[in-house]
Design a protein around this motif. Structure first.
Motif, PDB file in Angstrom:
ATOM      1  N   GLY A  22     -10.750  11.464   2.359  1.00  0.00           N
ATOM      2  CA  GLY A  22      -9.667  11.930   1.487  1.00  0.00           C
ATOM      3  C   GLY A  22      -8.788  10.775   1.038  1.00  0.00           C
ATOM      4  O   GLY A  22      -8.469  10.633  -0.161  1.00  0.00           O
ATOM      5  N   ALA A  23      -8.413   9.920   1.994  1.00  0.00           N
ATOM      6  CA  ALA A  23      -7.561   8.771   1.664  1.00  0.00           C
ATOM      7  C   ALA A  23      -8.280   7.831   0.699  1.00  0.00           C
ATOM      8  O   ALA A  23      -7.678   7.307  -0.258  1.00  0.00           O
ATOM      9  N   TRP A  24      -9.558   7.651   0.935  1.00  0.00           N
ATOM     10  CA  TRP A  24     -10.391   6.786   0.084  1.00  0.00           C
ATOM     11  C   TRP A  24     -10.425   7.357  -1.346  1.00  0.00           C
ATOM     12  O   TRP A  24     -10.191   6.648  -2.326  1.00  0.00           O
ATOM     13  N   GLN A  25     -10.658   8.681  -1.450  1.00  0.00           N
ATOM     14  CA  GLN A  25     -10.731   9.340  -2.750  1.00  0.00           C
ATOM     15  C   GLN A  25      -9.407   9.178  -3.506  1.00  0.00           C
ATOM     16  O   GLN A  25      -9.384   8.825  -4.689  1.00  0.00           O
ATOM     17  N   LEU A  26      -8.313   9.368  -2.769  1.00  0.00           N
ATOM     18  CA  LEU A  26      -6.978   9.294  -3.369  1.00  0.00           C
ATOM     19  C   LEU A  26      -6.731   7.892  -3.913  1.00  0.00           C
ATOM     20  O   LEU A  26      -6.273   7.718  -5.051  1.00  0.00           O
ATOM     21  N   SER A  27      -7.050   6.873  -3.110  1.00  0.00           N
ATOM     22  CA  SER A  27      -6.738   5.497  -3.511  1.00  0.00           C
ATOM     23  C   SER A  27      -7.644   5.048  -4.659  1.00  0.00           C
ATOM     24  O   SER A  27      -7.230   4.287  -5.520  1.00  0.00           O
ATOM     25  N   SER A  28      -8.880   5.527  -4.706  1.00  0.00           N
ATOM     26  CA  SER A  28      -9.775   5.071  -5.769  1.00  0.00           C
ATOM     27  C   SER A  28      -9.482   5.784  -7.092  1.00  0.00           C
ATOM     28  O   SER A  28      -9.762   5.244  -8.156  1.00  0.00           O
ATOM     29  N   SER A  29      -8.883   6.986  -7.058  1.00  0.00           N
ATOM     30  CA  SER A  29      -8.623   7.692  -8.315  1.00  0.00           C
ATOM     31  C   SER A  29      -7.309   7.231  -8.953  1.00  0.00           C
ATOM     32  O   SER A  29      -7.122   7.400 -10.149  1.00  0.00           O
ATOM     33  N   THR A  30      -6.392   6.621  -8.179  1.00  0.00           N
ATOM     34  CA  THR A  30      -5.113   6.198  -8.758  1.00  0.00           C
ATOM     35  C   THR A  30      -5.168   4.773  -9.301  1.00  0.00           C
ATOM     36  O   THR A  30      -4.488   4.442 -10.252  1.00  0.00           O
ATOM     37  N   SER A  60     -15.583   5.688  -5.858  1.00  0.00           N
ATOM     38  CA  SER A  60     -14.986   6.786  -5.102  1.00  0.00           C
ATOM     39  C   SER A  60     -16.035   7.359  -4.143  1.00  0.00           C
ATOM     40  O   SER A  60     -17.232   7.126  -4.332  1.00  0.00           O
TER      41      SER A  60
END
Lengths: 281, 301
Positions: A22-30, A60
């Motif tokens: 989840g953290a990975w997804q969040l950081s790669s989409s922003t 992502s």
């Protein structure tokens, strides 16, 4: 340590994984780069990201998962020398590791037996072992390439040289520390040297020898990636470096995961073999 | 001179001195014999070299001087004819109880078939009462059961001489008593020559035909040979009712408490290493008892 329920541990492991992804997804989409205008011809030549001076965004989790799925569903394709399926690359690496490891075992276990049985031999060979053991196996690579003149055989040699020491030392230690009373039993039963070696010393030292083999295969699997990055051509190490040159981070992540999984499987196989020869005093 | 079956002739053991000190003599000029079919016990305190003596007899250790002659031949190493029951049982932990015994059987009979070995193993396992535990590994067995396997393994090579190094000292009193009686029975049945090291006075009286009393080390000597005249078969239940039992027991205990230390430095002038005096405390006492009861037919109330 108190015994915990395996279900609880598993649930916690899944939760940690979900948090991480989840953290990975969040950081790669922003983290989107600014879309600066660049010369389209230059962009066509070096790629859009390089032309704008930005970085290739880290993939992502969904992109990586899609790439893993592609690799797993089609692991054995061959589209030219530089584009082969990840299964083929892993198979090359595994074959080299097993070849180097087997050769090392064939030398280290009998030699370790002799060293363990003879204090004279131990004293004579110990200085060499102590000097050779801490040398990074990759330091041997130039010498191997110079003498062997074959990059694939050279990487097998590097695996051999890195996996020989733990097996040699553990075998020697296991054989040297066989309980005196067990040897005395063999002596009072008038066992021949060969029978004593195979029926008393070998089973007594087997758990220690297997532990050495387990350490060796772990080191061998670590070293093969680096060795293949150096010599190139085939193998999972070469695959990782090739994908770095392609800036294909999703492929690299896939390879990293698979390297971990196969390393774990190798370790577990040796752990099972260790348990099979273990005994309780 | 007629040689006994096992003849220990002037053996000595010395350890090199540490940092220039003179070498330590554990024992020197030790002479004794074991007749065929005899049960000989050696009693002494720790560090008088008891285990070393047994290891020399077994051929596991060497004497610095002197020799051990068995059936007319000087020994020069271990032999299947001299089986050892180890204090620590020394079972191979990766083999089952049966596997340990089979290892010994195959050592004696390398040409036997699998079935013959299995048959022999079953016989020895039955003899020591381990049928229910034959497939178990040593780690799953109690101390007494482990030593039963050790006994069966020693007997399985059909030895001529059985050497025992404090075989029951690690066991609880109840188990020790049972195993002592079984060893007593087996040795009597098989007519084995037996040599046992012990520091248990009752064990020695129960089992031995003769008992060697050893002074404290260093330079330990055999001070006396006690001839155990108590009649066989002896059992733990009635041995202490036999006339002369207490005199015998007191004699040994007195030796262990006091004389073993006193004699260590100065043996009496009439003592010689090659002809150690024999004493018969139980017989002397029994004759005295008999004489007393003959003199006064009416027992005192």
């Amino acid at each position: 340590m108190r015994a915990t329920r395996p279900v609880a541990s598993l649930a916690l492991a899944c939760l940690l994984l979900a948090l991480f992804v989840g953290a990975w997804q969040l950081s790669s989409s922003t983290g989107l780069g600014t879309a600066a205008v660049a010369d389209p011809e230059y962009a066509a030549l070096v790629g859009a990201a390089a032309a704008t001076g930005g970085q290739t965004p880290f993939p992502s989790p969904i992109e990586v998962a899609a790439r893993i799925w592609e690799h797993i569903t089609d692991p054995f394709y061959v589209r030219g020398t530089n584009d082969q399926g990840i299964g083929i690359q892993l198979a090359y690496s595994l074959a080299r590791v097993l070849a180097g490891f087997t050769l090392a075992a064939l030398l280290a276990i009998p030699l370790g037996f002799l060293i363990g049985m003879s204090p004279l031999l131990y004293g004579a060979l110990n200085p060499f072992i102590q000097v050779l053991r801490p040398i990074s196996p990759l330091a041997w690579m130039p010498l191997a390439l110079y003498t062997i003149r074959d990059s694939s055989v050279s990487s097998i040699f590097v695996i051999f040289i890195c996996s020989v020491w733990p097996m040699l030392l553990n075998t020697a230690f296991g054989v040297a520390t066989v309980r005196k009373e067990w040897l005395n039993v063999a002596r009072t039963l008038e066992c021949s040297a060969l029978r004593t070696a195979f029926r008393v010393i070998l089973p007594a030292a087997a758990p220690t020898i297997m532990t050495g083999m387990r350490i060796s295969i772990g080191i061998a699997w670590l070293v093969i990636v680096a060795a293949e990055m150096l010599v190139g051509g085939t193998g999972i190490g070469y695959f990782v470096w090739n994908q770095w040159n392609n800036l294909s981070l999703a492929d690299i992540v896939t390879a990293i995961l698979l390297i971990g999984v196969i390393g774990m499987v190798l370790d577990q196989i040796l752990a099972m073999a260790t348990r099979a020869v273990a005994y309780q005093e | 001179m007629r040689r006994p079956f096992v003849s220990v002739e002037g053996i000595a053991r010395r350890f090199p001195g540490v940092s220039g000190a003179p070498p330590q003599t554990v024992f020197a000029d030790l002479w004794f014999g074991i007749e065929e079919g005899e049960f000989l016990c050696l009693i002494g305190h720790s560090d008088c070299g008891k285990t070393t003596i047994l290891n020399i007899l077994a051929g596991l250790d060497h004497a610095d001087d002197g020799a051990v002659v068995v059936a007319g031949r000087e020994i020069d190493g271990p032999s299947l004819d001299r089986a050892v029951i180890f204090q620590s049982h020394a079972l191979l932990p990766w083999l089952s109880a049966e596997g340990n015994i089979a290892f010994a059987v195959r050592s004696r009979h390398p040409d036997w078939s699998r079935a013959q070995v299995a048959e022999a193993c079953r016989r020895w396992i039955d003899l020591v009462g381990l049928s229910a535990a034959a497939a178990k590994r040593p780690a799953q067995l109690s101390g007494g059961m482990k030593q039963r396997v050790g006994i069966a393994r020693a007997l399985a090579v059909s030895p001529k001489i059985l050497l025992m190094d404090e075989p029951f000292s690690a066991l609880d009193a109840l188990t020790r008593g049972t195993l002592q009686e079984e060893v007593n029975r087996i040795v009597a049945e098989t007519k084995l020559t037996a040599f046992m090291i012990t520091h248990d006075v009752d064990e020695a009286i129960l089992l031995a035909d003769r008992i060697l009393l050893m002074t404290n080390g260093p330079e330990a000597k055999i001070a006396e040979v006690i001839v155990n005249t108590l009649p066989r078969p002896r059992t733990r239940h009635d041995i202490h009712h036999l006339p002369g039992y207490y005199e015998l027991r007191n004699h040994i205990v007195d030796f262990l408490i006091d004389r073993s230390r006193r004699l260590a430095g100065a043996m009496p002038p009439e003592w010689t290493a090659r002809a150690v005096p024999e004493v018969r405390p139980a017989a002397t006492a029994a004759t005295r008892h008999a004489a007393e009861s003959a003199a006064s037919p009416r027992r005192p109330a």
